[in-house]
Each structure stands twice: as C-alpha cells, then as structure tokens.
Design a protein around this motif. Structure first.
Motif, PDB file in Angstrom:
ATOM      1  N   GLY A  37     -15.023  63.459  42.058  1.00  0.00           N
ATOM      2  CA  GLY A  37     -15.345  63.469  43.476  1.00  0.00           C
ATOM      3  C   GLY A  37     -14.089  63.277  44.298  1.00  0.00           C
ATOM      4  O   GLY A  37     -13.001  62.983  43.771  1.00  0.00           O
ATOM      5  N   GLU A  38     -14.201  63.459  45.590  1.00  0.00           N
ATOM      6  CA  GLU A  38     -13.061  63.333  46.484  1.00  0.00           C
ATOM      7  C   GLU A  38     -12.803  61.865  46.797  1.00  0.00           C
ATOM      8  O   GLU A  38     -13.713  61.112  47.144  1.00  0.00           O
ATOM      9  N   LEU A  39     -11.548  61.476  46.657  1.00  0.00           N
ATOM     10  CA  LEU A  39     -11.122  60.112  46.966  1.00  0.00           C
ATOM     11  C   LEU A  39     -10.283  60.132  48.233  1.00  0.00           C
ATOM     12  O   LEU A  39      -9.447  61.022  48.422  1.00  0.00           O
ATOM     13  N   GLN A  40     -10.489  59.154  49.075  1.00  0.00           N
ATOM     14  CA  GLN A  40      -9.737  59.041  50.320  1.00  0.00           C
ATOM     15  C   GLN A  40      -9.262  57.610  50.505  1.00  0.00           C
ATOM     16  O   GLN A  40      -9.951  56.652  50.130  1.00  0.00           O
ATOM     17  N   LEU A  41      -8.074  57.507  51.097  1.00  0.00           N
ATOM     18  CA  LEU A  41      -7.523  56.191  51.397  1.00  0.00           C
ATOM     19  C   LEU A  41      -8.212  55.622  52.634  1.00  0.00           C
ATOM     20  O   LEU A  41      -8.310  56.284  53.668  1.00  0.00           O
ATOM     21  N   LEU A  42      -8.681  54.387  52.501  1.00  0.00           N
ATOM     22  CA  LEU A  42      -9.351  53.728  53.618  1.00  0.00           C
ATOM     23  C   LEU A  42      -8.461  52.704  54.309  1.00  0.00           C
ATOM     24  O   LEU A  42      -8.539  52.540  55.527  1.00  0.00           O
ATOM     25  N   ASN A  43      -7.634  52.024  53.550  1.00  0.00           N
ATOM     26  CA  ASN A  43      -6.797  50.987  54.151  1.00  0.00           C
ATOM     27  C   ASN A  43      -5.652  50.657  53.214  1.00  0.00           C
ATOM     28  O   ASN A  43      -5.784  50.745  51.984  1.00  0.00           O
ATOM     29  N   ILE A  44      -4.530  50.304  53.820  1.00  0.00           N
ATOM     30  CA  ILE A  44      -3.346  49.850  53.085  1.00  0.00           C
ATOM     31  C   ILE A  44      -2.862  48.582  53.777  1.00  0.00           C
ATOM     32  O   ILE A  44      -2.599  48.581  54.991  1.00  0.00           O
ATOM     33  N   THR A  45      -2.736  47.510  53.007  1.00  0.00           N
ATOM     34  CA  THR A  45      -2.356  46.207  53.565  1.00  0.00           C
ATOM     35  C   THR A  45      -1.307  45.572  52.674  1.00  0.00           C
ATOM     36  O   THR A  45      -1.419  45.607  51.441  1.00  0.00           O
ATOM     37  N   SER A  46      -0.297  44.991  53.285  1.00  0.00           N
ATOM     38  CA  SER A  46       0.714  44.264  52.523  1.00  0.00           C
ATOM     39  C   SER A  46       0.121  42.987  51.949  1.00  0.00           C
ATOM     40  O   SER A  46      -0.726  42.335  52.576  1.00  0.00           O
ATOM     41  N   ALA A  47       0.566  42.636  50.759  1.00  0.00           N
ATOM     42  CA  ALA A  47       0.073  41.402  50.137  1.00  0.00           C
ATOM     43  C   ALA A  47       0.500  40.173  50.919  1.00  0.00           C
ATOM     44  O   ALA A  47      -0.170  39.128  50.854  1.00  0.00           O
ATOM     45  N   LEU A  48       1.578  40.271  51.685  1.00  0.00           N
ATOM     46  CA  LEU A  48       2.004  39.133  52.501  1.00  0.00           C
ATOM     47  C   LEU A  48       1.017  38.864  53.626  1.00  0.00           C
ATOM     48  O   LEU A  48       0.838  37.716  54.042  1.00  0.00           O
ATOM     49  N   ASP A  49       0.357  39.915  54.122  1.00  0.00           N
ATOM     50  CA  ASP A  49      -0.654  39.723  55.169  1.00  0.00           C
ATOM     51  C   ASP A  49      -1.955  39.167  54.625  1.00  0.00           C
ATOM     52  O   ASP A  49      -2.824  38.777  55.415  1.00  0.00           O
ATOM     53  N   ARG A  50      -2.095  39.117  53.319  1.00  0.00           N
ATOM     54  CA  ARG A  50      -3.308  38.582  52.700  1.00  0.00           C
ATOM     55  C   ARG A  50      -3.050  37.250  52.018  1.00  0.00           C
ATOM     56  O   ARG A  50      -3.840  36.827  51.170  1.00  0.00           O
ATOM     57  N   GLY A  51      -1.973  36.576  52.381  1.00  0.00           N
ATOM     58  CA  GLY A  51      -1.686  35.264  51.811  1.00  0.00           C
ATOM     59  C   GLY A  51      -0.741  35.282  50.643  1.00  0.00           C
ATOM     60  O   GLY A  51      -0.556  34.237  49.998  1.00  0.00           O
ATOM     61  N   GLY A  52      -0.113  36.421  50.326  1.00  0.00           N
ATOM     62  CA  GLY A  52       0.830  36.477  49.208  1.00  0.00           C
ATOM     63  C   GLY A  52       2.147  35.804  49.541  1.00  0.00           C
ATOM     64  O   GLY A  52       2.485  35.554  50.708  1.00  0.00           O
ATOM     65  N   ARG A  53       2.934  35.540  48.509  1.00  0.00           N
ATOM     66  CA  ARG A  53       4.217  34.869  48.669  1.00  0.00           C
ATOM     67  C   ARG A  53       5.348  35.887  48.660  1.00  0.00           C
ATOM     68  O   ARG A  53       5.258  36.933  48.034  1.00  0.00           O
ATOM     69  N   VAL A  54       6.420  35.544  49.358  1.00  0.00           N
ATOM     70  CA  VAL A  54       7.601  36.398  49.362  1.00  0.00           C
ATOM     71  C   VAL A  54       8.267  36.305  47.995  1.00  0.00           C
ATOM     72  O   VAL A  54       8.557  35.199  47.518  1.00  0.00           O
ATOM     73  N   PRO A  55       8.518  37.423  47.316  1.00  0.00           N
ATOM     74  CA  PRO A  55       9.095  37.344  45.966  1.00  0.00           C
ATOM     75  C   PRO A  55      10.551  36.911  46.005  1.00  0.00           C
ATOM     76  O   PRO A  55      11.233  36.997  47.029  1.00  0.00           O
ATOM     77  N   LEU A  56      11.024  36.457  44.866  1.00  0.00           N
ATOM     78  CA  LEU A  56      12.423  36.081  44.732  1.00  0.00           C
ATOM     79  C   LEU A  56      13.301  37.335  44.794  1.00  0.00           C
ATOM     80  O   LEU A  56      12.863  38.429  44.430  1.00  0.00           O
ATOM     81  N   PRO A  57      14.533  37.197  45.285  1.00  0.00           N
ATOM     82  CA  PRO A  57      15.420  38.373  45.365  1.00  0.00           C
ATOM     83  C   PRO A  57      15.941  38.787  43.998  1.00  0.00           C
ATOM     84  O   PRO A  57      17.140  38.756  43.720  1.00  0.00           O
ATOM     85  N   ILE A  58      15.029  39.182  43.138  1.00  0.00           N
ATOM     86  CA  ILE A  58      15.365  39.631  41.788  1.00  0.00           C
ATOM     87  C   ILE A  58      14.976  41.104  41.675  1.00  0.00           C
ATOM     88  O   ILE A  58      13.961  41.535  42.222  1.00  0.00           O
ATOM     89  N   GLU A  59      15.777  41.849  40.978  1.00  0.00           N
ATOM     90  CA  GLU A  59      15.515  43.279  40.830  1.00  0.00           C
ATOM     91  C   GLU A  59      14.175  43.492  40.125  1.00  0.00           C
ATOM     92  O   GLU A  59      13.887  42.892  39.097  1.00  0.00           O
ATOM     93  N   GLY A  60      13.374  44.344  40.700  1.00  0.00           N
ATOM     94  CA  GLY A  60      12.070  44.650  40.129  1.00  0.00           C
ATOM     95  C   GLY A  60      10.936  43.846  40.724  1.00  0.00           C
ATOM     96  O   GLY A  60       9.776  44.169  40.459  1.00  0.00           O
ATOM     97  N   ARG A  61      11.242  42.810  41.515  1.00  0.00           N
ATOM     98  CA  ARG A  61      10.186  42.021  42.146  1.00  0.00           C
ATOM     99  C   ARG A  61       9.792  42.677  43.474  1.00  0.00           C
ATOM    100  O   ARG A  61      10.646  42.992  44.293  1.00  0.00           O
ATOM    101  N   LYS A  62       8.491  42.876  43.667  1.00  0.00           N
ATOM    102  CA  LYS A  62       7.973  43.502  44.875  1.00  0.00           C
ATOM    103  C   LYS A  62       6.983  42.563  45.561  1.00  0.00           C
ATOM    104  O   LYS A  62       6.451  41.631  44.953  1.00  0.00           O
ATOM    105  N   GLU A  63       6.742  42.851  46.831  1.00  0.00           N
ATOM    106  CA  GLU A  63       5.803  42.032  47.587  1.00  0.00           C
ATOM    107  C   GLU A  63       4.365  42.297  47.182  1.00  0.00           C
ATOM    108  O   GLU A  63       3.525  41.402  47.228  1.00  0.00           O
ATOM    109  N   GLY A  64       4.052  43.531  46.797  1.00  0.00           N
ATOM    110  CA  GLY A  64       2.686  43.897  46.449  1.00  0.00           C
ATOM    111  C   GLY A  64       1.952  44.482  47.645  1.00  0.00           C
ATOM    112  O   GLY A  64       2.267  44.194  48.798  1.00  0.00           O
ATOM    113  N   VAL A  65       0.964  45.317  47.355  1.00  0.00           N
ATOM    114  CA  VAL A  65       0.219  45.990  48.413  1.00  0.00           C
ATOM    115  C   VAL A  65      -1.215  46.176  47.952  1.00  0.00           C
ATOM    116  O   VAL A  65      -1.491  46.420  46.773  1.00  0.00           O
ATOM    117  N   TYR A  66      -2.151  46.005  48.882  1.00  0.00           N
ATOM    118  CA  TYR A  66      -3.568  46.234  48.632  1.00  0.00           C
ATOM    119  C   TYR A  66      -3.903  47.653  49.094  1.00  0.00           C
ATOM    120  O   TYR A  66      -3.627  48.013  50.248  1.00  0.00           O
TER     121      TYR A  66
END
Length: 387
Positions: free
Chosen positions: A168-197
C-alpha cells in the motif's frame, strides 16, 4: 566639502540596498495531517550576479516568524545545523490551522552583513485521497532531524519500510527531533546522533511483523533489556538504525466512542427518599461547651500545681530527722572542724607579723639569704649556683 563628497556615495549605496531588500513572496500549499518541509537555501536569498554560484563558505543564518507575531505558529518548527548549512521549516498542520498564514523569513549574511527578506504564503488545505487510519511512529537513532528532512532520505525510508508493511501507499505524517520529545543531547563523539521520530501513515493494515513488535510480549522483553520479537527481516538496516522497543502503532479505523456530554440541569435536586436534608436549624446554646472547654483545663492545671506543691513543701524530712539519723561521733567531728576553722580565720585577721621570706623577691630557699637592695637584679641569674 571633501567629507560631503564621501558621504554622498555611502547614502546612495544605503538607499540602493534598502530598495533591493524588498521582500520576495513565495506561495506554498501545506496539507493538514501531512508533513511539510521547506528548505531555506543560500542561493534563494543571496543577491549575486547572474550565473554566479554561491560559494559554500558564505555563512548565512535565518530568522522566521509569523507575520504580525514574534514567533512561528505552534505547528511549524525551524532548524539549522550551522551557518554553512541550509535551514529548514518543517511541521504538520492541524485542522485548526486551515487557511492562510504568512511566514516572514530574514536571511543574514555573516560576512557582508547583508539582509534579505522573503515572505512564504502558506495556503493550508485538506489532503486529497483516502484517509490514513493506520499510523506508526519509529525512533531512528542513526540520523538527526535535518538529515531526514530532505526528500531523498525520506523517500529512502519509506521505500525500506514497505518491506515491513502490507502492500500500500505510505506517506510521511510527521517528523520530530528527539530533543523536542525529551531526548538528551549526545556526546560530541563520531557516530552519535540526536535521533528523530518519523511518523508514517497508510490505508493498509499493519503487518504481522509490526503487530508482533508492538505486542505486550515485546514490551516485556524490552523491559528486561532483551531485543523485541521481530518475525521479519529488518529492511531498514543498515541505513536506518531503528529502536524497535520504541515503536508505537495507532489504529484509527475504528472510531472511538463519543463521550456523553452531561446535560446541565436547573440546579434543584429531585425528591429522594434516602436523602432528606433538614429544612430548619434548631437553636443551640454554646455556653456549656465554652465552660467545659475553659474550666476543664484550668481544673487539671490547678490539681497538678497542688500536687507539685505538696511534694516539694510538705514532704521534706527537716533538720531534726537529719540530726537524729546522724551518729554522735560524726556530729562531734564536724563541729570540731568547723570551730577550728573559725578560730584560725579570726587569728589570721588580727595578727601583725612581717611577710614570709618566701613571698619576697629574689629569696634563696636553700640558704635563706636575700640580696641587698643595691644589687642590680638584672645581673643576678634566675638560678643561683648551688655549692
């Protein structure tokens, strides 16, 4: 005269810059319930000569707000990783946001301090096509929000997700940063990302694989630190690292029962045999209660005072009983010592004898000699020679 000639070109250039900063207008058509993404490119704001590419080293920052307001509307967000990266306006409009909204965007060139304005006219309308009652939200740890907002990564995510969903057809409904949902800022290490919903909707039901991931058994395994139940191949790996313990499924195909709205009455209770409130209040005398409240504590305090006085004053043994309980020898001894002490005190007060030698300065305890007055006491040692 020379100063006037210098200021005239500057004023002409300033007026030309003000005329050139006339706001451009762009019309966009967001849809209710669908993700809206608009990229703020440097090329669209920087005024350069024709056929001249914008150098990537030019730092540009943006400021966006709703026309007539200091901030963006509640459904719209702005993000920019650094002045050398493009900015993004993204969000999902709600049914209450239908209509026309004007977003004013100001770009600042951090090298030349030039500013450029642009107006985004958002005509928010309803989407066409079938409804999307089956909605799923995924937490992607391998990306930041600005890495998913462009169309290419978003299309790649939907293509990979089709392997886990019913056709079936899939559509994007919403994109939200994990920081806006209570996530933590990652350490400045290569490969670490903030995350996204990422929230995806479809008209097709959920697959057995997705239902198993969101089952209570999978949540119990996640609570114990074990991977959830996944009966199909993870087609999102390795490009998208999804947290399968944080997948939520929402089925809106079955309408929720509407809560009954209470009907307001006239405020008068109906007659009830089991509830008969009194209609009149009988008169009551509070004098007795006041006397009991005041007199009882006073009587108790008076009794305690009398008891304490009897114990301290009426229960004393007295000197007669003390003398009778003491032996005669001890009494004679005590009286003798007391009499001798008084006699010595009287003799000491009436005697007239010279001071003892031991109290005089520079007295030799061993020989009993005393230095003559003419001797310089500073030259006499503190300890005399002993022979």
């Amino acid at each position: 005269m020379a100063a006037t000639l210098i200021w005239i070109p500057l004023l002409v250039g300033l007026l030309a810059g003000l005329v050139g900063t006339e706001a451009q207008e762009t019309t966009l058509h967001p849809l209710v319930g669908r993700v809206f993404v608009h990229t703020l490119d440097h090329e669209a704001f920087l005024r350069l000569a024709e056929h001249v590419a914008v150098p990537p080293s030019v730092p540009v920052t943006y400021h966006a707000h709703l026309q007539g307001h200091p901030d963006l509307p509640r459904w719209l967000r702005y993000t920019q990783r650094s002045p050398h990266h493009p900015g993004f306006l993204y969000g999902t409009a709600t049914p209450e946001d239908r209509g026309r909204q004007v977003i004013e965007v100001t770009a600042y060139n951090r090298d030349s301090f030039d500013t450029t304005q642009q107006s985004l006219v958002l005509l928010i309308g309803d989407p066409e096509g079938p409804l999307l009652p089956y909605q799923a939200e995924f937490l992607v740890h391998s990306h930041d929000v600005e890495e998913v907002l462009p169309s290419t990564p978003a299309s790649r995510f939907l293509t990979a997700l089709r392997g886990l969903w019913e056709p079936g057809e899939l559509q994007l409904l919403n994109i939200t940063s994990a920081l806006d949902r209570g996530g933590r800022v990652p350490l400045p290490i290569e490969g670490r990302k903030e995350g996204v919903y990422i929230k995806v909707g479809s008209a097709s039901p959920f697959s057995t694989c997705l239902k198993m991931v969101a089952s209570p058994d999978s949540h119990a395994r996640c609570a114990q630190g074990q991977p959830p139940l996944l009966s199909c191949y993870d087609t999102l790996a390795p490009h998208f690292r999804v947290d399968w313990c944080n997948v939520s499924l929402v089925d809106k195909s079955v309408p929720e029962p509407v809560d009954e709205v209470p009907t307001p009455g006239d405020g008068i209770l109906e007659h009830d045999l089991f509830f008969c409130p009194p209609t009149e209040a009988t008169a009551r005398d509070f004098l007795t209660d006041a006397l009991i409240t005041l007199l009882v504590p006073l009587l108790v305090a008076l009794l305690l005072t009398l008891l304490l006085a009897y114990v301290m004053c009426c229960r004393r043994e007295g000197r007669l009983k003390r003398d009778q309980a003491t032996s005669d020898i001890q009494m004679v001894h005590h009286c003798t010592i007391r009499g001798n002490t008084e006699e010595l005190r009287q003799m000491a007060a009436s005697r007239d004898v010279p001071r003892p030698l031991s109290t005089l300065p520079m007295f030799n305890v061993r020989t009993g000699e005393r230095l003559p007055p003419q001797v310089d006491s500073a030259q006499v040692p503190l300890i005399l020679d002993q022979h």
